[in-house]
Design an enzyme around this catalytic site. Structure first.
Site, PDB file in Angstrom:
ATOM      1  N   GLY A   1       0.813  -1.232   0.133  1.00  0.00           N
ATOM      2  CA  GLY A   1      -0.099   0.049  -0.088  1.00  0.00           C
ATOM      3  C   GLY A   1       0.891   1.288   0.027  1.00  0.00           C
TER       4      GLY A   1
ATOM      5  N   TRP B   1       2.472   2.822  -2.360  1.00  0.00           N
ATOM      6  CA  TRP B   1       2.176   3.791  -3.651  1.00  0.00           C
ATOM      7  C   TRP B   1       0.633   4.260  -3.313  1.00  0.00           C
ATOM      8  CZ3 TRP B   1       4.205   2.908  -9.269  1.00  0.00           C
ATOM      9  CH2 TRP B   1       5.626   3.012  -9.195  1.00  0.00           C
TER      10      TRP B   1
ATOM     11  N   ASP C   1      -5.065  -5.943  -5.700  1.00  0.00           N
ATOM     12  CA  ASP C   1      -3.880  -6.891  -5.497  1.00  0.00           C
ATOM     13  C   ASP C   1      -4.515  -8.339  -5.140  1.00  0.00           C
ATOM     14  OD1 ASP C   1      -1.477  -8.143  -4.201  1.00  0.00           O
ATOM     15  OD2 ASP C   1      -0.727  -6.396  -4.638  1.00  0.00           O
TER      16      ASP C   1
ATOM     17  N   ASP D   1      -7.505 -10.548  -9.287  1.00  0.00           N
ATOM     18  CA  ASP D   1      -6.653 -10.325 -10.404  1.00  0.00           C
ATOM     19  C   ASP D   1      -7.136  -8.886 -11.214  1.00  0.00           C
ATOM     20  OD1 ASP D   1      -5.241 -10.358 -12.650  1.00  0.00           O
ATOM     21  OD2 ASP D   1      -5.247 -12.555 -12.888  1.00  0.00           O
TER      22      ASP D   1
ATOM     23  N   ASP E   1       3.692  -0.836  -9.698  1.00  0.00           N
ATOM     24  CA  ASP E   1       5.102  -1.299  -9.028  1.00  0.00           C
ATOM     25  C   ASP E   1       5.478  -2.799  -8.840  1.00  0.00           C
ATOM     26  OD1 ASP E   1       7.772  -0.394  -7.971  1.00  0.00           O
ATOM     27  OD2 ASP E   1       6.838  -0.486  -5.965  1.00  0.00           O
TER      28      ASP E   1
ATOM     29  N   LYS F   1       6.735  -0.406 -13.465  1.00  0.00           N
ATOM     30  CA  LYS F   1       8.257  -0.816 -13.095  1.00  0.00           C
ATOM     31  C   LYS F   1       8.548  -1.958 -14.153  1.00  0.00           C
ATOM     32  CE  LYS F   1       8.923  -3.163  -9.439  1.00  0.00           C
ATOM     33  NZ  LYS F   1       9.253  -3.479  -7.846  1.00  0.00           N
TER      34      LYS F   1
END
Length: 278
Positions: free
Chosen positions: A124, A126, A152, A168, A193, A233
């Site tokens: 959590g 971000w 998530d 998902d 990320d 990322k």
């Protein structure tokens, strides 16, 4: 008299993992005053002892790695800052830098309504940054709060101002929950990320990370509004050149960044995509 093969193997393994210190101890087990023969114990007993020594060294090796990790964490200035400023992860400072540098705050309009989606959000860090940085004052001075959806597979403790969906992000059922949470509005900023479980093979891990980027890009195609931005990322060594080419066609601007909070020895970098064209 040559040593039995099992002990030859043990000694070779010991040389590989811990130099001559283990070899000496292994040889001491085998040695007596009458020469290098096994005396007074069965082969099974000696085999068990050698295995125990090998397992002991493995545990010490793992313990040493954990100790080095803890030392690195204690010395890390971003870990200390995260604790002091009550962020859940040091990675929060990566996003803070990217938002400040590229002015990634979504505009408040009827289409996007300052909506943000954080894919792979746990734990959590971000989402915390998004909730703090995206709140802006309107022309009357009233604080306008963004709509932030965090997704998530893992559970995540609540973050004030963030709607969490466990699932998902590619699952149609999860997407329907996102639509409801956003009140059918398009998204102004998509964040990721995420990283896959590592195999230890750099090229494989890099490719798997780029596959995740492809998945987030497909999600953004569906939810990100025209003029919106995206941060992904990735790890160097995969098919990132192909990804960069596609993103340059989809966004007005695309840059590669390595924030200060990203560890120097890490190959991680971030694709910052600004102003979606369609």
């Amino acid at each position: 008299m040559p040593l039995p093969s099992i002990f030859q193997k043990t000694i070779r393994t010991a040389c590989t993992h811990d130099g001559w210190s283990v070899v000496s101890r292994t040889a001491a087990i085998l040695r007596n005053t009458r020469g290098n023969t096994l005396v007074g114990r069965s082969a099974h007993t000696n085999q068990q002892q050698c295995r125990a020594m090998s397992n002991s060294k493995k545990k010490k090796k793992k313990g040493g790695s954990s100790h080095r990790y803890m030392e690195r964490q204690l010395r890390d200035p971003f870990v200390k800052r995260a604790q002091a400023e009550q962020f859940r992860a040091r990675s929060s400072f990566k996003l803070i830098e990217l938002i400040d540098k590229h002015q990634l705050v979504p505009t408040n309009n009827n289409d996007t309504g300052m909506c943000v989606v954080d894919c792979g959000a746990a734990p959590g860090g971000w989402s915390q940054v998004a909730a703090q940085k995206m709140a802006v004052a309107d022309t009357s001075g009233a604080l306008q709060l963004p709509r932030i959806v965090a997704i998530d597979l893992l559970p995540m403790p609540p973050v004030p101002g963030v709607h969490f969906i466990q699932g998902d992000f590619l699952d149609p059922a999860t997407k329907r929950q996102v639509v409801v949470a956003l009140d059918n509005r398009r998204v102004g900023l998509v964040l990721s990320d995420m990283a896959p479980p590592f195999t230890g093979h750099h090229s494989v891990d890099a490719d798997r990370t780029m596959n995740l980027c492809d998945d987030v890009g497909a999600f953004a195609d569906e939810f990100l509004a025209k003029g919106g931005s995206m941060v992904l990322k990735f790890f160097m060594g995969g098919h990132e050149s192909e990804m960069r080419g596609r993103l340059r066609q989809a966004f007005r601007k695309m840059v590669v960044e390595k924030p200060e909070a990203s560890r120097k020895q890490s190959s991680e970098q971030y694709l910052v995509c600004i102003d979606k064209l369609t």
